[in-house]
Design an enzyme around this catalytic site. Structure first.
Site, PDB file in Angstrom:
ATOM      1  N   GLY A 234       3.661   3.455  13.070  1.00 59.32           N
ATOM      2  CA  GLY A 234       4.444   2.238  13.314  1.00 59.32           C
ATOM      3  C   GLY A 234       3.949   1.513  14.560  1.00 59.32           C
ATOM      4  O   GLY A 234       3.840   0.283  14.588  1.00 59.32           O
TER       5      GLY A 234
ATOM      6  N   GLU B 299      10.725  15.168  15.048  1.00 56.83           N
ATOM      7  CA  GLU B 299      10.966  15.194  13.610  1.00 56.83           C
ATOM      8  C   GLU B 299      10.074  16.273  12.974  1.00 56.83           C
ATOM      9  O   GLU B 299       8.859  16.212  13.081  1.00 56.83           O
ATOM     10  CB  GLU B 299      10.605  13.817  13.051  1.00 56.83           C
ATOM     11  CG  GLU B 299      11.011  13.620  11.631  1.00 56.83           C
ATOM     12  CD  GLU B 299      10.683  12.203  11.157  1.00 56.83           C
ATOM     13  OE1 GLU B 299       9.588  11.692  11.456  1.00 56.83           O
ATOM     14  OE2 GLU B 299      11.536  11.621  10.474  1.00 56.83           O
TER      15      GLU B 299
ATOM     16  N   CYS C 282      13.742  10.622   6.094  1.00 53.52           N
ATOM     17  CA  CYS C 282      13.803  10.057   7.454  1.00 53.52           C
ATOM     18  C   CYS C 282      15.172  10.300   8.061  1.00 53.52           C
ATOM     19  O   CYS C 282      15.301  10.542   9.251  1.00 53.52           O
ATOM     20  CB  CYS C 282      13.502   8.578   7.412  1.00 53.52           C
ATOM     21  SG  CYS C 282      14.521   7.690   6.226  1.00 53.52           S
TER      22      CYS C 282
ATOM     23  N   GLY D 275       7.498   4.508   7.812  1.00 51.85           N
ATOM     24  CA  GLY D 275       6.659   5.674   8.062  1.00 51.85           C
ATOM     25  C   GLY D 275       6.922   6.230   9.447  1.00 51.85           C
ATOM     26  O   GLY D 275       8.010   6.051  10.013  1.00 51.85           O
ATOM     27  N   SER D 276       5.909   6.876  10.000  1.00 52.36           N
ATOM     28  CA  SER D 276       6.089   7.577  11.279  1.00 52.36           C
ATOM     29  C   SER D 276       6.043   6.617  12.474  1.00 52.36           C
ATOM     30  O   SER D 276       5.486   5.511  12.383  1.00 52.36           O
ATOM     31  CB  SER D 276       4.972   8.610  11.430  1.00 52.36           C
ATOM     32  OG  SER D 276       3.729   7.938  11.439  1.00 52.36           O
TER      33      SER D 276
ATOM     34  N   LYS E  80       0.853  -1.193   0.000  1.00 48.60           N
ATOM     35  CA  LYS E  80       0.000   0.000   0.000  1.00 48.60           C
ATOM     36  C   LYS E  80       0.889   1.243   0.000  1.00 48.60           C
ATOM     37  O   LYS E  80       1.594   1.519   0.966  1.00 48.60           O
ATOM     38  CB  LYS E  80      -0.919   0.054   1.221  1.00 48.60           C
ATOM     39  CG  LYS E  80      -2.036   1.069   0.955  1.00 48.60           C
ATOM     40  CD  LYS E  80      -2.637   1.712   2.171  1.00 48.60           C
ATOM     41  CE  LYS E  80      -1.890   2.845   2.760  1.00 48.60           C
ATOM     42  NZ  LYS E  80      -1.840   4.093   1.960  1.00 48.60           N
TER      43      LYS E  80
ATOM     44  N   GLU F 280      10.689   0.681   9.883  1.00 54.93           N
ATOM     45  CA  GLU F 280      11.629   1.719   9.436  1.00 54.93           C
ATOM     46  C   GLU F 280      10.947   3.049   9.731  1.00 54.93           C
ATOM     47  O   GLU F 280      10.093   3.501   8.968  1.00 54.93           O
ATOM     48  CB  GLU F 280      11.898   1.570   7.929  1.00 54.93           C
ATOM     49  CG  GLU F 280      12.634   0.298   7.549  1.00 54.93           C
ATOM     50  CD  GLU F 280      14.146   0.401   7.749  1.00 54.93           C
ATOM     51  OE1 GLU F 280      14.632   1.424   8.254  1.00 54.93           O
ATOM     52  OE2 GLU F 280      14.838  -0.565   7.397  1.00 54.93           O
TER      53      GLU F 280
HETATM   54  P1  NAD Z   1       2.834   7.900   7.952  1.00 54.54           P
HETATM   55  O1  NAD Z   1       3.251   7.036   9.083  1.00 54.54           O
HETATM   56  O2  NAD Z   1       1.802   8.925   8.193  1.00 54.54           O
HETATM   57  O3  NAD Z   1       2.271   7.005   6.750  1.00 54.54           O
HETATM   58  C1  NAD Z   1       3.029   5.953   6.207  1.00 54.54           C
HETATM   59  C2  NAD Z   1       2.098   4.961   5.546  1.00 54.54           C
HETATM   60  O4  NAD Z   1       1.263   4.381   6.554  1.00 54.54           O
HETATM   61  C3  NAD Z   1       1.161   5.576   4.499  1.00 54.54           C
HETATM   62  O5  NAD Z   1       1.038   4.679   3.424  1.00 54.54           O
HETATM   63  C4  NAD Z   1      -0.154   5.676   5.257  1.00 54.54           C
HETATM   64  O6  NAD Z   1      -1.284   5.656   4.426  1.00 54.54           O
HETATM   65  C5  NAD Z   1      -0.093   4.433   6.126  1.00 54.54           C
HETATM   66  N1  NAD Z   1      -0.962   4.462   7.311  1.00 54.54           N
HETATM   67  C6  NAD Z   1      -1.390   5.541   8.011  1.00 54.54           C
HETATM   68  N2  NAD Z   1      -2.184   5.160   9.038  1.00 54.54           N
HETATM   69  C7  NAD Z   1      -2.268   3.804   8.985  1.00 54.54           C
HETATM   70  C8  NAD Z   1      -2.915   2.825   9.775  1.00 54.54           C
HETATM   71  N3  NAD Z   1      -3.673   3.159  10.832  1.00 54.54           N
HETATM   72  N4  NAD Z   1      -2.760   1.526   9.447  1.00 54.54           N
HETATM   73  C9  NAD Z   1      -1.993   1.161   8.392  1.00 54.54           C
HETATM   74  N5  NAD Z   1      -1.362   2.055   7.600  1.00 54.54           N
HETATM   75  C10 NAD Z   1      -1.484   3.356   7.892  1.00 54.54           C
HETATM   76  O7  NAD Z   1       4.180   8.510   7.362  1.00 54.54           O
HETATM   77  P2  NAD Z   1       4.344   9.545   6.170  1.00 54.54           P
HETATM   78  O8  NAD Z   1       3.855  10.872   6.629  1.00 54.54           O
HETATM   79  O9  NAD Z   1       3.814   8.964   4.911  1.00 54.54           O
HETATM   80  O10 NAD Z   1       5.943   9.553   6.010  1.00 54.54           O
HETATM   81  C11 NAD Z   1       6.766  10.288   6.824  1.00 54.54           C
HETATM   82  C12 NAD Z   1       7.356   9.431   7.933  1.00 54.54           C
HETATM   83  O11 NAD Z   1       8.003   8.294   7.372  1.00 54.54           O
HETATM   84  C13 NAD Z   1       8.431  10.171   8.693  1.00 54.54           C
HETATM   85  O12 NAD Z   1       8.294   9.910  10.060  1.00 54.54           O
HETATM   86  C14 NAD Z   1       9.719   9.550   8.157  1.00 54.54           C
HETATM   87  O13 NAD Z   1      10.818   9.649   9.021  1.00 54.54           O
HETATM   88  C15 NAD Z   1       9.297   8.147   7.947  1.00 54.54           C
HETATM   89  N6  NAD Z   1      10.203   7.477   7.007  1.00 54.54           N
HETATM   90  C16 NAD Z   1      11.078   6.547   7.486  1.00 54.54           C
HETATM   91  C17 NAD Z   1      11.982   5.939   6.613  1.00 54.54           C
HETATM   92  C18 NAD Z   1      12.960   4.904   7.094  1.00 54.54           C
HETATM   93  O14 NAD Z   1      13.477   4.187   6.262  1.00 54.54           O
HETATM   94  N7  NAD Z   1      13.245   4.801   8.371  1.00 54.54           N
HETATM   95  C19 NAD Z   1      11.988   6.288   5.256  1.00 54.54           C
HETATM   96  C20 NAD Z   1      11.084   7.244   4.821  1.00 54.54           C
HETATM   97  C21 NAD Z   1      10.198   7.831   5.705  1.00 54.54           C
END
Ligand code: NAD
Length: 476
Positions: free
Chosen positions: A228, A379, A279, A223-224, A170, A245
């Site tokens: 996570g 962040e 990130c 993601g965040s 997704k 991650e």
């Molecule tokens: P986010 O956590 O808001 O969303 C990430 C993904 O999770 C999206 O596809 C979103 O639709 C999905 N999501 C949201 N709520 C969900 C739920 N309840 N259940 C399942 N899936 C859900 O993050 P973002 O705003 O898209 O990205 C930014 C974040 O990602 C920052 O914190 C950044 O540091 C992190 N990030 C980490 C890495 C890494 O490799 N460590 C790389 C890139 C980004």
């Protein structure tokens, strides 16, 4: 306007409801994508389960051949993919081109890595033969963010497929377009139907339905921390493994003996790349008090002259992903200002003028940051660099480790002892000395300490996240 369907079982799947994708450079809608719900997710997981019975039995050389063919097709379509990525994320075109190159590289790299990924034998005694082998999990679920959609797609999908898993991914609702294109290229390259499915839609619906599905065997989440945590609970409920991650608040640590000609551009690039929405962005500058003033002056001058513009004009700095993200960045800057930090340059959105409808934010340098304030700890995900001076190496280590995160760190020094001591003592998954990042770092294991997550992706290590080890014991 483009209509983009989900990609399930090698077919384009449309839904009644759709989700709009905006161009962050103009604020205008550029596409409508399928808004998948539990039915589409279930169909995708069932297709992956069916495909996985065959795919795991396909010879490694054949899996590698298909991965290499995917890489070739990505290279063939590199210009189109880069344009689409730049359009949906707002990143400057040359960055998007580099992302497309790295996307192809992941498929080439994991094709080679899996061909030499062996188990081992254990010499217990003369009467027993013991060996280990790596088996795929089965169906892997992948949830990815919007900041590097193609690269993260490739870094999580290529090793999963290489090890014999079948995948349901997704993408983020803000930037789903290239993921769907990549999945159809994989199919064109010869990947069997169902082996890779892309379900577009929102996190709370499509993402939650996927990560909560009863028939997945592993979750790879990027993601965040906030999301996570929700997904880690979903994995724990069904006792399946997960790779997390997550975010970062990574320091660039500049010692008195640093070569400033290298350090200044290194520090600037580490925060301005992708408008700070990385990130591993170097969002904290910890600088020895003796070089503090010169560093701040040089960075301020460079920030004031950064060329800002729409992604397709290929500027040095593009917009943030959304209005919401811009509001979030603004609120961090305002809180810092009200807590006595000094905004040396920037500090505002670009309102009005030709860029006024996009989600642009000025490169921002903030000095005298209290390391324990929100901007020193959390962040921001924008082109905002927070500066805190230190007196000696012990204080530098304390400050570097003084957040909940531990993703990467940069150290700038000419002293080999200082360099090695920092690598040892800084709690982070990667520590760079006199550089920052590693040209995409496809080959280097990547992942967090502390709340930056657990498990590793990238590098040969990344294959292990998508496999489990089995031990065979034979009495002779
Ligand atoms: P986010 O956590 O808001 O969303 C990430 C993904 O999770 C999206 O596809 C979103 O639709 C999905 N999501 C949201 N709520 C969900 C739920 N309840 N259940 C399942 N899936 C859900 O993050 P973002 O705003 O898209 O990205 C930014 C974040 O990602 C920052 O914190 C950044 O540091 C992190 N990030 C980490 C890495 C890494 O490799 N460590 C790389 C890139 C980004």
């Amino acid at each position: 306007m483009k209509q983009t369907a989900a990609f399930i079982d090698a077919e384009s799947v449309e839904t009644l409801n759709t989700a709009a994708v905006l161009d962050p450079s103009s604020g205008k809608a550029i596409a409508q994508t399928a808004d998948c719900g539990p039915d589409e997710i279930d169909r995708a997981v069932r297709a992956a389960r069916r495909a996985s019975r065959q795919w795991r039995r396909v010879a490694v050389a054949e899996r590698a051949r298909i991965l290499r063919r995917i890489a070739e097709l990505i290279k063939r379509d590199e210009a189109d993919l880069a344009r689409l990525e730049a359009l949906q994320t707002g990143k400057p075109l040359k960055q998007a081109r580099r992302d497309a190159e790295l996307t192809a590289r992941y498929f080439d790299f994991y094709a080679s890595a899996v061909e030499t990924h062996y188990g081992s034998s254990i010499p217990l005694n003369a009467d027993t033969m013991i060996f280990t082998e790596w088996e795929p999990h089965g169906v892997t679920a992948h949830v990815i963010p919007w900041n590097y959609p193609m690269q993260i797609f490739a870094r999580t999908i290529a090793p999963a497929l290489a090890m014999g898993n079948c995948c349901v991914l997704k993408p983020a609702e803000e930037a789903p377009l290239t993921a769907v294109r990549l999945a159809s290229l994989a199919f064109e390259a010869g990947l069997p139907a169902g082996a890779l499915n892309v379900v577009t839609g929102y996190g709370e619906t499509a993402g939650a339905a996927l990560t909560g599905h009863d028939d997945i065997d592993h979750i790879s989440f990027t993601g965040s921390v906030e999301v996570g945590r929700i997904i880690a609970h979903a994995a724990a409920n069904r006792v399946i493994p997960a790779t997390m991650e997550l975010g970062g608040k990574s320091p660039n640590i500049v010692f008195a003996d640093a070569d400033l000609e290298r350090t200044v551009p290194g520090v600037i690039n580490a925060i301005l790349q992708n408008a700070g929405q990385t990130c591993s962005a170097g969002s904290r500058l910890l600088v020895h008090e003796s070089v503090h003033d010169v560093m701040v002056a040089r960075i301020a001058q460079a920030f004031a002259n950064v060329e800002i513009g729409p992604a397709l004009n290929d500027p040095a700095l593009g917009p943030l992903i959304s209005k919401t993200q811009r509001g979030r960045v603004m609120s961090f800057v305002e809180r810092a200002r009200s807590h006595g930090a000094k905004i040396v340059v920037g500090g505002d959105a670009l309102n009005g003028g030709v860029l006024g409808d996009g989600f642009f934010f000025q490169p921002t340098l903030i000095d005298n940051v209290d390391p324990y304030s929100a901007i020193g700890q959390e962040e921001v995900f924008g082109p905002v660099l927070a500066v805190t001076p230190f007196r000696d190496i012990d204080e530098a280590v304390r400050l570097a480790n003084g957040t909940d995160y531990g993703l990467v760190a940069g150290v700038w020094t000419r002293d080999i002892g200082t360099a090695h001591r920092m690598i040892r003592e800084v709690l982070a998954g990667q520590v760079f000395v006199n550089t920052y990042g590693a040209s995409g770092g496809v080959e280097l294991p990547f992942g967090g300490f502390k709340r930056s997550g657990y498990g590793r992706e990238k590098g040969a290590e990344g294959l292990r996240s998508f496999a489990q080890i089995k031990t065979g014991v034979v009495a002779l």
